[in-house]
Design a protein around this motif. Structure first.
Motif, short mmCIF file in Angstrom:
data_model
loop_
_atom_site.label_atom_id
_atom_site.label_comp_id
_atom_site.label_asym_id
_atom_site.label_seq_id
_atom_site.Cartn_x
_atom_site.Cartn_y
_atom_site.Cartn_z
N LEU A 31 -5.10 6.91 -46.71
CA LEU A 31 -3.89 6.81 -47.44
C LEU A 31 -3.84 8.17 -48.07
O LEU A 31 -4.63 8.59 -48.65
N LEU A 32 -2.54 8.74 -47.73
CA LEU A 32 -1.95 9.93 -47.97
C LEU A 32 -0.90 9.82 -49.01
O LEU A 32 0.19 9.22 -48.58
N THR A 33 -0.96 10.54 -50.12
CA THR A 33 0.16 10.76 -51.20
C THR A 33 0.75 12.14 -50.96
O THR A 33 -0.31 12.97 -50.95
N THR A 34 1.90 12.30 -50.85
CA THR A 34 2.32 13.67 -50.67
C THR A 34 3.93 13.85 -50.87
O THR A 34 4.72 12.63 -51.02
N GLN A 35 4.41 14.81 -51.62
CA GLN A 35 5.76 15.08 -51.88
C GLN A 35 6.32 15.97 -50.77
O GLN A 35 7.38 16.24 -50.82
N TYR A 36 5.57 16.38 -49.94
CA TYR A 36 6.04 17.27 -48.74
C TYR A 36 6.18 16.18 -47.75
O TYR A 36 5.24 15.78 -46.96
N LEU A 37 7.54 16.00 -47.48
CA LEU A 37 7.91 15.10 -46.27
C LEU A 37 7.54 15.61 -45.12
O LEU A 37 7.40 14.57 -43.89
N GLU A 38 7.62 16.75 -44.70
CA GLU A 38 7.35 17.02 -43.35
C GLU A 38 5.73 16.86 -43.09
O GLU A 38 5.46 16.45 -41.80
N GLU A 39 5.03 16.91 -43.99
CA GLU A 39 3.57 16.62 -43.99
C GLU A 39 3.32 14.98 -43.65
O GLU A 39 2.77 14.57 -42.68
N ALA A 40 4.21 14.21 -44.18
CA ALA A 40 4.47 12.91 -43.93
C ALA A 40 4.55 12.48 -42.41
O ALA A 40 4.05 11.71 -41.72
N ASP A 41 5.80 13.20 -42.06
CA ASP A 41 6.35 13.27 -40.93
C ASP A 41 5.29 13.43 -39.62
O ASP A 41 5.08 12.95 -38.73
N GLN A 42 4.47 14.69 -39.94
CA GLN A 42 3.47 15.09 -39.07
C GLN A 42 2.34 14.39 -38.85
O GLN A 42 1.72 14.06 -37.84
N LEU A 43 1.81 13.73 -40.07
CA LEU A 43 0.62 12.91 -40.13
C LEU A 43 0.50 11.55 -40.26
O LEU A 43 -0.41 10.83 -39.90
#
Length: 177
Positions: free
Chosen positions: A50-62
């Protein structure tokens, strides 16, 4: 270094479920990519993350599944592709060589557009919402060539997760007003 140490400590026990809260905040690009590799290996080895991020490129990647949260509520859930298709459409982005070409491009591309064409005059950039992907791109380039519009740069873009977030939350509208 501190983030790497924190992650290494968490991985010693090989947890079946791992919670990471913005693990790449403050990392340089090389370290961020290294962290992405570690996260991808964890998931590939069977860990649930479970990953929280505000970097949406990161969410798209992972991420295999993404929850978009606004004001504490889940407003959308799905894969990156599912979420991008919710906001719809591809866009053709092109840069023309002269300011005079901007209006010609807008007029010539109007029949191909699937919505409002936007222009950035100082950058000489024309953005055209389209459907049909590569065929819309080819048709647009044929039309521009027939009118002798010199194109310096062209690309067909799908919405990013940033676009998804701004569209779903309406924050782009709130900030503009």
């Amino acid at each position: 270094m501190r983030r790497r140490l924190d992650l290494a400590g968490a991985l010693v026990a090989q947890p079946p479920v791992l919670f990471l809260d913005e693990p790449t905040t403050g990392l340089d690009p090389r370290s961020r990519i290294g962290m992405w590799d570690v996260i991808a290996e964890l998931v590939a080895s069977g860990s649930t993350l479970l990953l929280t991020t505000q970097y949406l490129e990161e969410a798209d990647q992972l991420a295999n599944k993404i929850a978009v949260i606004d004001h504490g509520k889940v407003i959308a859930l799905g894969t990156a592709d599912d979420l991008k298709s919710q906001v719809g459409g591809e866009r053709l982005e092109l840069t023309v060589s002269t300011p005079a070409d901007i209006e010609t491009a807008r007029t010539v591309l109007a029949p191909v557009a699937n919505g409002e064409i936007t222009v950035d005059v100082p950058a000489r950039r024309v953005t055209v919402p389209v459907t049909g992907g590569a065929s819309a791109l080819m048709e647009s380039l044929r039309r521009l060539d027939a009118e002798a519009v010199k194109v310096l740069d062209v690309g067909l873009r799908r919405p990013s997760l940033d676009d998804v977030f701004l569209t779903l939350t309406g924050h782009a509208v709130e900030e503009a007003s």
